[in-house]
Scaffold this active site. Structure first.
Site, PDB file in Angstrom:
ATOM      1  CB  SER A  58     -22.000 -33.252   2.576  1.00 52.61           C
ATOM      2  OG  SER A  58     -21.197 -32.382   3.335  1.00 52.61           O
TER       3      SER A  58
ATOM      4  CD  GLU B 208     -26.352 -26.603   6.641  1.00 49.06           C
ATOM      5  OE1 GLU B 208     -25.284 -27.135   6.996  1.00 49.06           O
ATOM      6  OE2 GLU B 208     -26.791 -25.561   7.141  1.00 49.06           O
TER       7      GLU B 208
ATOM      8  CG  ASP C 233     -27.952 -19.179  17.706  1.00 48.23           C
ATOM      9  OD1 ASP C 233     -27.196 -19.183  18.697  1.00 48.23           O
ATOM     10  OD2 ASP C 233     -27.538 -19.279  16.535  1.00 48.23           O
TER      11      ASP C 233
ATOM     12  CG  PHE D 212     -26.025 -15.387   5.472  1.00 47.47           C
ATOM     13  CD1 PHE D 212     -27.306 -15.433   6.013  1.00 47.47           C
ATOM     14  CD2 PHE D 212     -25.865 -15.714   4.122  1.00 47.47           C
ATOM     15  CE1 PHE D 212     -28.396 -15.789   5.246  1.00 47.47           C
ATOM     16  CE2 PHE D 212     -26.949 -16.059   3.350  1.00 47.47           C
ATOM     17  CZ  PHE D 212     -28.215 -16.096   3.903  1.00 47.47           C
TER      18      PHE D 212
ATOM     19  CG  HIS E 240     -21.458 -29.270   4.960  1.00 48.76           C
ATOM     20  ND1 HIS E 240     -22.269 -30.390   4.834  1.00 48.76           N
ATOM     21  CD2 HIS E 240     -22.251 -28.303   5.493  1.00 48.76           C
ATOM     22  CE1 HIS E 240     -23.482 -30.100   5.271  1.00 48.76           C
ATOM     23  NE2 HIS E 240     -23.514 -28.842   5.670  1.00 48.76           N
TER      24      HIS E 240
HETATM   25  P1  FAD Z   1     -22.042 -25.134  21.375  1.00 43.84           P
HETATM   26  O1  FAD Z   1     -20.987 -26.048  20.885  1.00 43.84           O
HETATM   27  O2  FAD Z   1     -22.849 -25.559  22.559  1.00 43.84           O
HETATM   28  O3  FAD Z   1     -21.339 -23.736  21.663  1.00 43.84           O
HETATM   29  C1  FAD Z   1     -22.119 -22.558  21.852  1.00 43.84           C
HETATM   30  C2  FAD Z   1     -21.321 -21.527  22.630  1.00 43.84           C
HETATM   31  O4  FAD Z   1     -21.241 -21.920  24.005  1.00 43.84           O
HETATM   32  C3  FAD Z   1     -19.870 -21.347  22.181  1.00 43.84           C
HETATM   33  O5  FAD Z   1     -19.541 -20.005  22.366  1.00 43.84           O
HETATM   34  C4  FAD Z   1     -19.080 -22.257  23.129  1.00 43.84           C
HETATM   35  O6  FAD Z   1     -17.739 -21.787  23.278  1.00 43.84           O
HETATM   36  C5  FAD Z   1     -19.883 -22.100  24.417  1.00 43.84           C
HETATM   37  N1  FAD Z   1     -19.916 -23.312  25.252  1.00 43.84           N
HETATM   38  C6  FAD Z   1     -20.015 -24.597  24.871  1.00 43.84           C
HETATM   39  N2  FAD Z   1     -20.098 -25.425  25.932  1.00 43.84           N
HETATM   40  C7  FAD Z   1     -20.071 -24.614  27.034  1.00 43.84           C
HETATM   41  C8  FAD Z   1     -20.148 -24.859  28.428  1.00 43.84           C
HETATM   42  N3  FAD Z   1     -20.246 -26.084  28.921  1.00 43.84           N
HETATM   43  N4  FAD Z   1     -20.117 -23.788  29.264  1.00 43.84           N
HETATM   44  C9  FAD Z   1     -20.002 -22.519  28.794  1.00 43.84           C
HETATM   45  N5  FAD Z   1     -19.925 -22.232  27.473  1.00 43.84           N
HETATM   46  C10 FAD Z   1     -19.959 -23.269  26.608  1.00 43.84           C
HETATM   47  N6  FAD Z   1     -28.545 -23.657  14.265  1.00 43.84           N
HETATM   48  C11 FAD Z   1     -29.816 -24.122  14.296  1.00 43.84           C
HETATM   49  O7  FAD Z   1     -30.640 -23.629  15.065  1.00 43.84           O
HETATM   50  N7  FAD Z   1     -30.216 -25.145  13.477  1.00 43.84           N
HETATM   51  C12 FAD Z   1     -29.367 -25.762  12.624  1.00 43.84           C
HETATM   52  O8  FAD Z   1     -29.770 -26.690  11.904  1.00 43.84           O
HETATM   53  C13 FAD Z   1     -28.007 -25.303  12.567  1.00 43.84           C
HETATM   54  N8  FAD Z   1     -27.089 -25.885  11.763  1.00 43.84           N
HETATM   55  C14 FAD Z   1     -25.768 -25.497  11.824  1.00 43.84           C
HETATM   56  C15 FAD Z   1     -24.818 -26.209  11.069  1.00 43.84           C
HETATM   57  C16 FAD Z   1     -23.478 -25.855  11.128  1.00 43.84           C
HETATM   58  C17 FAD Z   1     -22.477 -26.645  10.328  1.00 43.84           C
HETATM   59  C18 FAD Z   1     -23.062 -24.760  11.938  1.00 43.84           C
HETATM   60  C19 FAD Z   1     -21.619 -24.349  11.979  1.00 43.84           C
HETATM   61  C20 FAD Z   1     -23.997 -24.057  12.681  1.00 43.84           C
HETATM   62  C21 FAD Z   1     -25.355 -24.418  12.647  1.00 43.84           C
HETATM   63  N9  FAD Z   1     -26.324 -23.769  13.422  1.00 43.84           N
HETATM   64  C22 FAD Z   1     -27.621 -24.219  13.428  1.00 43.84           C
HETATM   65  C23 FAD Z   1     -25.963 -22.609  14.226  1.00 43.84           C
HETATM   66  C24 FAD Z   1     -25.613 -23.001  15.658  1.00 43.84           C
HETATM   67  O9  FAD Z   1     -26.721 -23.580  16.302  1.00 43.84           O
HETATM   68  C25 FAD Z   1     -25.187 -21.712  16.375  1.00 43.84           C
HETATM   69  O10 FAD Z   1     -23.938 -21.300  15.895  1.00 43.84           O
HETATM   70  C26 FAD Z   1     -25.213 -21.785  17.897  1.00 43.84           C
HETATM   71  O11 FAD Z   1     -25.030 -20.455  18.398  1.00 43.84           O
HETATM   72  C27 FAD Z   1     -24.114 -22.636  18.509  1.00 43.84           C
HETATM   73  O12 FAD Z   1     -24.319 -23.970  18.293  1.00 43.84           O
HETATM   74  P2  FAD Z   1     -23.165 -25.033  18.674  1.00 43.84           P
HETATM   75  O13 FAD Z   1     -23.730 -26.354  18.402  1.00 43.84           O
HETATM   76  O14 FAD Z   1     -21.898 -24.660  18.054  1.00 43.84           O
HETATM   77  O15 FAD Z   1     -23.093 -24.768  20.259  1.00 43.84           O
END
Ligand code: FAD
Length: 278
Positions: free
Chosen positions: A8, A10, A101, A208, A258
């Protein structure tokens, strides 16, 4: 005959009309490689909302399925529900669910502070309509306390309803295999696709990596630095490193790959062709 490993790609939403026009060509060319889906990123707090929707409009219904990314931090449930309803009407059934973020200066986590809250909300709002992918971090998310707690957070996303994972990019395949082993030990067997970052430019790659907590092994960093401005050598070395990484991942059972295409045809196409995945 062994089964071809699915792929896939991105994209990020272009900022200009010229960028959008160029991306249409990139999409056409990469579509020839038979990807499973194209995913399109979404800026946290809705910062790319219109541009992400425009890119989805461009590519949805043109052969390969599209999977919008959806991030929740700083956003509210009503706006996210609107997007979910729109995607459903558009026939989209795959979403990459992320926390995101916050752009610098923006405060307030919003109603859904973590990706697991978003996954739960998507399931509450849209039932089983969407296949949900979530982010995975074999080398640990930069804000995680430690690897154990980060793996536990990933598991919570699966328990909330995620179907699959896509990893942050990495260059050490052992980190990926260890992550998968830990999931299996916890009884989690969903597919987790390695996210593959092509290497074409040393300074961009280092930027990055610094921003995402991904590690560039010393030997790769040193060799890239040694090439200086010699971009042809950087590309040739980067291609070889990434091909070998992908070969190890496929041999070790990665369910799919991916590619972070960076909205470019090359070097993703060359990687896919040389790996025999087209
Ligand atoms: P989470 O899974 O919520 O985790 C974030 C942090 O919080 C981690 O350190 C985790 O350990 C901690 N955590 C999780 N749940 C809890 C809880 N309940 N209590 C306390 N701590 C907790 N960013 C964008 O803005 N737009 C995008 O389109 C985008 N695409 C991405 C695609 C991929 C494949 C990847 C790997 C990253 C992408 N990102 C994107 C970046 C991503 O949004 C960041 O890495 C962000 O900091 C974390 O997102 P997450 O969904 O992993 O968060």
């Amino acid at each position: 005959m062994t089964k071809r490993t699915p792929i896939s790609f991105e994209f990020f939403p272009p900022k200009t009309d010229a960028g959008a026009e160029k991306l249409r060509i990139v999409h056409q060319e990469l579509q020839l490689l038979n990807p499973e889906f194209f995913s399109i990123t979404y800026g946290a707090g809705g910062s790319t909302r219109e541009r992400t929707l425009a890119a989805i409009d461009d590519f949805n219904g043109k052969g390969t399925p599209v999977a919008p990314h959806l991030s929740c931090i700083g956003d509210d449930k009503a706006r996210i529900a609107e997007l979910l309803d729109l995607y459903k009407v558009q026939g989209i059934n795959r979403i990459v669910a992320l926390r995101g973020d916050l752009p610098s200066g923006q405060v307030g986590l919003g109603e859904l502070p973590y990706a697991q809250d978003l996954v739960r909300f998507i399931r509450e709002h849209s039932g089983d309509h969407f296949h949900i992918e979530v982010a995975a971090y074999p080398e640990m998310h930069p804000q995680a306390e430690n690897l154990d707690s980060d793996i536990q957070r990933f598991i919570e996303k699966v328990q909330a309803g995620a179907n699959a994972g896509i990893t942050q990019f990495f260059f050490n395949p052992d980190s990926y295999f260890y992550f998968i082993e830990r999931l299996e030990q916890a009884g989690i067997n969903i597919p987790v696709a390695p996210g593959i970052m092509p290497i074409t430019n040393a300074s961009n790659l280092i930027r990055f990596a610094d921003g995402t907590g991904a590690e560039i092994p010393r030997w790769i960093r040193k060799q890239l630095q040694a090439y200086g401005d010699d971009s042809e050598s950087i590309k040739a070395f980067g291609h070889e490193v990434v091909v070998k990484l992908c070969e190890r991942l496929i041999a070790g059972g990665a369910p799919s790959l991916h590619f972070y295409s960076m909205n470019q045809i090359e070097p993703t196409r060359q990687l896919v062709v040389d790996l025999g995945l087209n």
